[in-house]
Write an enzyme that holds these catalytic residues in place. Structure first.
Site, PDB file in Angstrom:
ATOM      1  N   ARG A   1      21.681  49.704  40.422  1.00  0.00           N
ATOM      2  CA  ARG A   1      21.585  50.076  41.855  1.00  0.00           C
ATOM      3  C   ARG A   1      22.770  50.941  42.261  1.00  0.00           C
ATOM      4  NH1 ARG A   1      21.675  44.564  44.549  1.00  0.00           N
ATOM      5  NH2 ARG A   1      21.893  45.776  46.444  1.00  0.00           N
TER       6      ARG A   1
ATOM      7  N   LYS B   1      22.796  34.096  43.100  1.00  0.00           N
ATOM      8  CA  LYS B   1      24.046  33.512  42.592  1.00  0.00           C
ATOM      9  C   LYS B   1      24.400  32.230  43.340  1.00  0.00           C
ATOM     10  CE  LYS B   1      25.501  37.700  43.070  1.00  0.00           C
ATOM     11  NZ  LYS B   1      26.084  39.024  43.169  1.00  0.00           N
TER      12      LYS B   1
HETATM   13  N1  URA Z   1      27.070  41.528  46.980  1.00  0.00           N
HETATM   14  C1  URA Z   1      26.233  41.117  46.017  1.00  0.00           C
HETATM   15  O1  URA Z   1      26.506  40.150  45.312  1.00  0.00           O
HETATM   16  N2  URA Z   1      25.083  41.809  45.827  1.00  0.00           N
HETATM   17  C2  URA Z   1      24.732  42.877  46.570  1.00  0.00           C
HETATM   18  O2  URA Z   1      23.682  43.435  46.354  1.00  0.00           O
HETATM   19  C3  URA Z   1      25.628  43.291  47.578  1.00  0.00           C
HETATM   20  C4  URA Z   1      26.790  42.586  47.764  1.00  0.00           C
END
Ligand code: URA
Length: 434
Positions: A168, A187
């Site tokens: 990304r 996460k």
């Molecule tokens: N923090 C993350 O862990 N993922 C993202 O896509 C943006 C900020």
């Protein structure tokens, strides 16, 4: 199933099924689907978005790509706090000890700073000896024994997210709310805490520059958390100016300890109290807001929060004497004031991004993950939005090791905008999404 059909389906604004989403994530993680097809898919998501069901499936697919942290070994209600990142954001260093002093098990895996935003792990490493790498068993034992721990991520959590995030980053698809929401929540859910408290920063120094997109992100994350059966709350907080007065690493530890002693900057202290209150109600420790406020203030006044911080430092091999002797933090002795010259005026704006970049110029932050940083340097803001400034007043103090002083000074001056009219101070708490 063919990847090209799924790209077309998303491109045409249709919804993908759970099975299709798992096919994409599994295929990418196992290297069966190439970068170019995933890039195209990500761009289709960027323009077409994802439904709530798709976001949940995407989150689950990513969290199932790696290990989970089994917090069931910890007795009591566990809570994880996450911030989307900002300048001067040392909130975890105060909220975690205070919430722990009130009876919540705070098991936090944290990250390092990147770009203009700082990371909790770097800040903690400015305490001599502090160890951020503990084994899973050491982590669980510590939280069971003293109620808190902050460590670096040990388990291989959501590897699919790591791969997708890197892609990304180079394909112009970072700023997609469904992708950000599922990236963060994969996460958080893999970290397995019973409750999740999210701090979504809004403004110049944050990922989300405007309130509307921050609100959409917060709602998306709360929805994913709730569907995954985690009690989740998100607070939208201001990041147009830095949080508190200190920006850097050791200087932020000093400010966090002062806040635990009840002497912190007002904006920062109020924000921390608000988070602890949210946690206490969410975790069922307190019945309502006023009960939670009383308990939180007591943990500051009787210094039980400070004692929790001290215990954490000691358990993680750090020198706990830093709580009483800031000399041990080795904050740079070389200070340079940034002086205001002119007619008396009020600070109208203090651009968080500029201050974060000035701190980076001094060496307090890193541009790439591999860079090392200088924990002893930073900035302390003597004037913030709403303050009156007069000729020769100190706007900010740079703590330096003689790196880029002039450039950093220029950046700090650029950050300040003044007004002849009186200016209201910024309310840090913009909205709470439950
Ligand atoms: N923090 C993350 O862990 N993922 C993202 O896509 C943006 C900020």
């Amino acid at each position: 199933m063919r990847m090209v059909d799924l790209i077309l389906k998303k491109r045409n604004g249709e919804h993908l099924t759970e099975e299709e989403i798992h096919y994409i994530i599994d295929g990418y993680t196992n290297k069966k689907i190439p970068d170019y097809q995933i890039s195209s898919f990500l761009m289709a998501v960027y323009f077409q978005g994802m439904s709530e069901e798709e976001q949940l499936a995407f989150t689950n697919a990513m969290l199932n790509s790696g290990e989970k942290v089994d917090l069931s070994k910890i007795k009591g209600v566990t809570c994880d706090k996450h911030s989307t990142g900002g300048v001067g954001d040392k909130t975890s260093l105060v909220v975690i000890p205070l919430a722990s002093a009130c009876g919540v098990k705070m098991a936090k895996m944290s990250g390092r700073g990147l770009g203009h935003t700082g990371g909790t792990l770097d800040k903690l490493e400015s305490i001599p000896g502090f160890k951020i790498e503990l084994s899973a068993d050491e982590f669980f034992d510590q939280v069971n024994a003293i109620g808190l721990s902050i460590i670096g991520q040990t388990a291989n959590i959501a590897p699919a997210d790591k791969l997708l995030y890197a892609l990304r980053d180079v394909t112009g698809t970072i700023e997609s709310i469904p992708l950000i929401a599922s990236s963060i929540m994969s996460k958080k859910i893999a970290s397995c805490a019973d409750t999740i408290v999210l701090d979504v920063k809004v403004g110049e120094g944050a990922f989300m520059k405007d309130l509307k997109s921050a609100e959409t992100l917060a709602k998306a994350m709360v929805k994913i958390g709730t569907l995954a059966k985690r009690k989740t709350v998100a607070t939208l907080t201001d990041m147009s100016e830095p949080l508190g007065d200190a920006v850097g690493n050791a200087v932020e530890i000093r400010e966090a300890i002062e806040t635990l002693k009840g002497n912190g900057p007002k904006d920062f202290t109020e924000l921390c109290i608000s988070f602890v209150k949210e946690i206490l109600v969410l975790c069922g420790i307190c019945k309502n807001d006023s009960e939670a406020e009383k308990m939180t203030l007591e943990a500051i006044n009787n210094r039980s929060g400070l004692e929790k911080f001290r215990q954490m430092v000691k358990w993680q091999h750090g020198d706990e004497r830093v709580c009483d002797d800031y000399e041990l933090l080795h904050i740079s002795k070389v200070t340079k004031p940034v002086i205001y010259h002119g007619e008396p005026k009020y600070v109208e704006k203090l651009n968080a991004l500029d201050i974060g970049e000035a701190a980076m110029l001094l060496g307090a932050g890193r541009e790439t993950k591999e860079e090392s940083i200088d924990l002893s340097v930073g900035i302390v803001l003597n004037k913030k939005v709403g303050d009156l400034v007069k000729d020769n007043d100190v706007l900010a103090t740079l703590y330096t090791n003689n790196k880029n002083i002039d450039l950093a000074k220029e950046k700090v001056i650029e950050a300040y905008k003044f007004s002849e009219q009186k200016v209201e101070r910024i309310n840090k708490i913009l909205e709470i999404v439950r």
